[in-house]
Design a protein around this motif. Structure first.
Motif, PDB file in Angstrom:
ATOM      1  N   THR A   1      38.617  39.208  32.397  1.00  0.00           N
ATOM      2  CA  THR A   1      39.325  40.471  32.610  1.00  0.00           C
ATOM      3  C   THR A   1      39.130  41.408  31.428  1.00  0.00           C
ATOM      4  O   THR A   1      38.955  42.621  31.603  1.00  0.00           O
ATOM      5  CB  THR A   1      40.810  40.198  32.827  1.00  0.00           C
ATOM      6  OG1 THR A   1      40.974  39.315  33.943  1.00  0.00           O
ATOM      7  CG2 THR A   1      41.566  41.491  33.082  1.00  0.00           C
TER       8      THR A   1
ATOM      9  N   SER B   1      28.999  43.525  45.479  1.00  0.00           N
ATOM     10  CA  SER B   1      30.460  43.483  45.472  1.00  0.00           C
ATOM     11  C   SER B   1      30.970  43.121  46.861  1.00  0.00           C
ATOM     12  O   SER B   1      30.207  42.799  47.766  1.00  0.00           O
ATOM     13  CB  SER B   1      31.010  44.845  45.033  1.00  0.00           C
ATOM     14  OG  SER B   1      30.665  45.838  45.978  1.00  0.00           O
ATOM     15  N   ALA B   2      32.287  43.183  47.034  1.00  0.00           N
ATOM     16  CA  ALA B   2      32.865  42.878  48.339  1.00  0.00           C
ATOM     17  C   ALA B   2      32.402  43.869  49.397  1.00  0.00           C
ATOM     18  O   ALA B   2      32.308  43.539  50.586  1.00  0.00           O
ATOM     19  CB  ALA B   2      34.389  42.884  48.238  1.00  0.00           C
TER      20      ALA B   2
ATOM     21  N   CYS C   1      33.269  38.468  37.781  1.00  0.00           N
ATOM     22  CA  CYS C   1      33.775  39.540  38.639  1.00  0.00           C
ATOM     23  C   CYS C   1      35.228  39.252  38.998  1.00  0.00           C
ATOM     24  O   CYS C   1      35.700  38.117  38.910  1.00  0.00           O
ATOM     25  CB  CYS C   1      32.936  39.687  39.907  1.00  0.00           C
ATOM     26  SG  CYS C   1      33.018  38.243  41.001  1.00  0.00           S
ATOM     27  N   SER C   2      35.923  40.297  39.410  1.00  0.00           N
ATOM     28  CA  SER C   2      37.304  40.142  39.848  1.00  0.00           C
ATOM     29  C   SER C   2      37.330  39.557  41.251  1.00  0.00           C
ATOM     30  O   SER C   2      36.404  39.738  42.035  1.00  0.00           O
ATOM     31  CB  SER C   2      38.023  41.495  39.820  1.00  0.00           C
ATOM     32  OG  SER C   2      37.409  42.384  40.728  1.00  0.00           O
ATOM     33  N   GLU C   3      38.391  38.874  41.576  1.00  0.00           N
ATOM     34  CA  GLU C   3      38.493  38.224  42.875  1.00  0.00           C
ATOM     35  C   GLU C   3      38.783  39.224  43.993  1.00  0.00           C
ATOM     36  O   GLU C   3      38.528  38.937  45.148  1.00  0.00           O
ATOM     37  CB  GLU C   3      39.607  37.156  42.841  1.00  0.00           C
ATOM     38  CG  GLU C   3      39.282  35.972  41.944  1.00  0.00           C
ATOM     39  CD  GLU C   3      38.087  35.181  42.435  1.00  0.00           C
ATOM     40  OE1 GLU C   3      37.832  35.183  43.657  1.00  0.00           O
ATOM     41  OE2 GLU C   3      37.391  34.592  41.602  1.00  0.00           O
ATOM     42  N   GLU C   4      39.314  40.398  43.644  1.00  0.00           N
ATOM     43  CA  GLU C   4      39.675  41.368  44.686  1.00  0.00           C
ATOM     44  C   GLU C   4      38.458  42.087  45.247  1.00  0.00           C
ATOM     45  O   GLU C   4      38.173  42.038  46.444  1.00  0.00           O
ATOM     46  CB  GLU C   4      40.673  42.393  44.140  1.00  0.00           C
ATOM     47  CG  GLU C   4      42.037  41.813  43.810  1.00  0.00           C
ATOM     48  CD  GLU C   4      42.038  41.093  42.465  1.00  0.00           C
ATOM     49  OE1 GLU C   4      41.054  41.260  41.700  1.00  0.00           O
ATOM     50  OE2 GLU C   4      43.018  40.365  42.184  1.00  0.00           O
ATOM     51  N   ASP C   5      37.706  42.786  44.389  1.00  0.00           N
ATOM     52  CA  ASP C   5      36.597  43.603  44.873  1.00  0.00           C
ATOM     53  C   ASP C   5      35.223  43.013  44.559  1.00  0.00           C
ATOM     54  O   ASP C   5      34.212  43.581  44.965  1.00  0.00           O
ATOM     55  CB  ASP C   5      36.672  45.011  44.277  1.00  0.00           C
ATOM     56  CG  ASP C   5      36.754  45.002  42.759  1.00  0.00           C
ATOM     57  OD1 ASP C   5      36.558  43.938  42.143  1.00  0.00           O
ATOM     58  OD2 ASP C   5      37.024  46.076  42.182  1.00  0.00           O
ATOM     59  N   LYS C   6      35.202  41.867  43.824  1.00  0.00           N
ATOM     60  CA  LYS C   6      33.950  41.179  43.489  1.00  0.00           C
ATOM     61  C   LYS C   6      33.004  42.057  42.671  1.00  0.00           C
ATOM     62  O   LYS C   6      31.791  41.846  42.677  1.00  0.00           O
ATOM     63  CB  LYS C   6      33.216  40.716  44.756  1.00  0.00           C
ATOM     64  CG  LYS C   6      34.068  39.888  45.712  1.00  0.00           C
ATOM     65  CD  LYS C   6      34.525  38.598  45.077  1.00  0.00           C
ATOM     66  CE  LYS C   6      35.340  37.757  46.067  1.00  0.00           C
ATOM     67  NZ  LYS C   6      35.904  36.561  45.434  1.00  0.00           N
ATOM     68  N   ARG C   7      33.533  43.009  41.936  1.00  0.00           N
ATOM     69  CA  ARG C   7      32.692  43.882  41.112  1.00  0.00           C
ATOM     70  C   ARG C   7      32.590  43.307  39.711  1.00  0.00           C
ATOM     71  O   ARG C   7      33.596  42.987  39.076  1.00  0.00           O
ATOM     72  CB  ARG C   7      33.257  45.296  41.065  1.00  0.00           C
ATOM     73  CG  ARG C   7      33.287  45.980  42.415  1.00  0.00           C
ATOM     74  CD  ARG C   7      33.871  47.373  42.312  1.00  0.00           C
ATOM     75  NE  ARG C   7      32.986  48.286  41.615  1.00  0.00           N
ATOM     76  CZ  ARG C   7      33.367  49.146  40.684  1.00  0.00           C
ATOM     77  NH1 ARG C   7      34.644  49.152  40.286  1.00  0.00           N
ATOM     78  NH2 ARG C   7      32.515  49.957  40.120  1.00  0.00           N
TER      79      ARG C   7
END
Length: 477
Positions: free
Chosen positions: A54, A117-118, A82-88
């Motif tokens: 993060t 990404s997502a 990457c973040s779990e929300e948007d996979k960016r």
């Protein structure tokens, strides 16, 4: 020359840095489906540390190159975290905000530019959305393998689509020069030309035309870029497409031509341009509807008023027997209904179901508002403006004295001769003047005085006061 041309960006040949531990070192990038988060975490649990990750994402988004370099060098954190929300990933965020230094650090740390990404977008997509051409140059240099430049997101759109949609001409030209497919179709069969016409970017359309891209290609509904420009009111894009020899009378899968879309969406300037360039004002679509029908059906009051003022038949019927008045009543458009009545539309005409315009309004649930339009309690604003202007002109007629002065001013210097004699005398004077000039030139040529003498250079004073000024003050002109 560009400052990036001399710089050669390469991947490390022997990855011994902390951030490359536990990752594949092949020069061919694995996709996200080949290396999952669980596999990365199983190979090196510290490479997928959420807290450190993060911090990396925040630093990349803010452009903090020192923090990004420190995290990658002092920890075994993966550059593709990457973040779990948007996979960016951090590369997505740095490219999306145009942080060139951070992008270079992540790429040299084996950050994968092909990670999606997502939404299915790569870092190249994000940099094209922001219009960061310097970042695009660096990413393109790392993505020369295969058709990586044409990677499509979940909507089927490549980086060229997004650059065209946002009007980023520099990014678009970089991608095109590096071999990206500028005619690629998305999930709705739209090309970058369709999206550029939708958002009114004539420079993108001209670039496509000069690169030999077909601007007449159609989408899944048979619409070409010129339909999109007319639908969305892109007047400049419409002009550019007409200059690129795109036909204005081509229909889509439903037979609708560009001027039908312009009338339906109330873009009167586009409608005027299309009619001026070949579209018939009463041209019909596949259902027999004219632009007046479309304008009345979709509440295009300005276009409907303009068409009726140009002499369009207000009682014209389509294949179902509907007049513009029927469509206005069915849509509950009081102003369009009143506009048709102001231009002598007939209420007694029935459609194929034997319904009048008032019957259609009642069946559609708009009896009250249409009744107000029928009584002129709700009026077409353009018709009202025209009526007020005519009433003002009638109330402010010039007096007899003002008319006499105006007439005297127009006829004060008119020749008393009849028009035929006036023209003949003028021609005779011109002929005599021409003869005098010819005789003067002939006499000068015979004497050889002024024609053979080289005149001195003249300045501004000589031009306005004569050559004697130079003699008085003994100046060399």
């Amino acid at each position: 020359m560009d400052e990036f041309e001399d710089e050669v960006l390469q991947f490390p040949q022997t990855p011994k840095t902390p951030w490359s531990f536990g990752r594949q070192t092949s020069t061919s990038y694995p996709s996200r489906s080949e290396i999952t988060h669980s596999e990365l975490e199983s190979r090196n649990p510290s490479a997928w540390n959420p807290e450190r990750g993060t911090e990396l994402l925040v630093a990349a988004e803010k452009g903090d190159s020192d923090t990004v370099r420190r995290l990658l060098e002092t920890t075994s954190l993966d550059a593709d975290f990457c973040s779990e929300e948007d996979k960016r990933t951090a590369l997505h965020r740095a490219a999306g905000y145009g942080h060139l230094a951070v992008v270079e650090i992540l790429l040299k740390a084996e950050g994968n530019p092909l990670v999606q990404s997502a939404a299915g977008r790569t870092a190249l997509h994000d940099s094209c959305i922001g219009g960061f051409d310097r970042v695009v140059k660096v990413l393109v240099r790392y993505m020369k393998r295969g058709r990586a430049l044409d990677t499509q997101d979940k909507d089927g759109q490549s980086a060229c689509h997004l650059a065209a949609f946002h009007g980023e001409l520099d990014c678009f030209n970089i991608l095109a020069d590096k071999g990206a497919d500028c005619g690629l179709h998305d999930n709705l069969m739209r090309t970058p030309g369709h999206l550029a016409a939708m958002r009114n970017h004539p420079s993108i359309l001209q670039s496509l035309f000069y690169k030999g891209i077909n601007l007449q290609v159609t989408d899944s509904q048979g619409r070409s870029p010129i339909h999109y420009a007319a639908q969305h009111g892109g007047l400049e894009a419409l002009v550019a497409l007409i200059q690129c020899d795109c036909p204005t009378t081509v229909g889509d899968s439903f037979g609708c031509r560009p001027h039908h879309y312009a009338a339906a969406h109330n873009h009167v300037n586009c409608l005027r341009l299309l009619i001026k360039n070949g579209c018939h004002p009463e041209g019909r679509d596949g259902s027999g509807r004219t632009p007046a029908h479309m304008a009345a059906q979709y509440d295009g009051m300005t276009c409907l008023h303009w068409l009726l003022e140009k002499g369009i038949n207000p009682n014209i019927q389509d294949d179902q027997g509907y007049t513009p008045l029927h469509y206005a009543g069915e849509a509950g458009s009081a102003e369009c209904f009143n506009c048709c009545l102001q231009h002598d539309a007939e209420l007694s005409i029935r459609n194929n179901r034997d319904d009048t315009a008032l019957d259609t309004a009642k069946l559609a649930g708009h009896p009250v508002v249409i009744e107000k339009a029928l009584k002129s309690e709700l009026k077409c604003r353009h018709c009202l403006h025209k009526y007020n202007f005519l009433e003002w002109e009638k109330a402010n007629q010039p007096s007899q004295v003002e008319r006499g002065i105006s007439h005297a001013g127009e006829s004060a210097y008119v020749s008393p001769l009849p028009p035929a004699q006036r023209v003949a005398s003028q021609l005779e004077r011109n002929r005599q003047k021409q003869q005098k000039l010819s005789a003067k030139k002939t006499s000068q040529d015979k004497k050889g005085t002024k024609s053979d003498v080289k005149l001195p250079r003249r300045d501004l004073a000589t031009k306005y006061y004569g050559e004697h000024v130079g003699d008085i003050y003994k100046l060399d002109f």
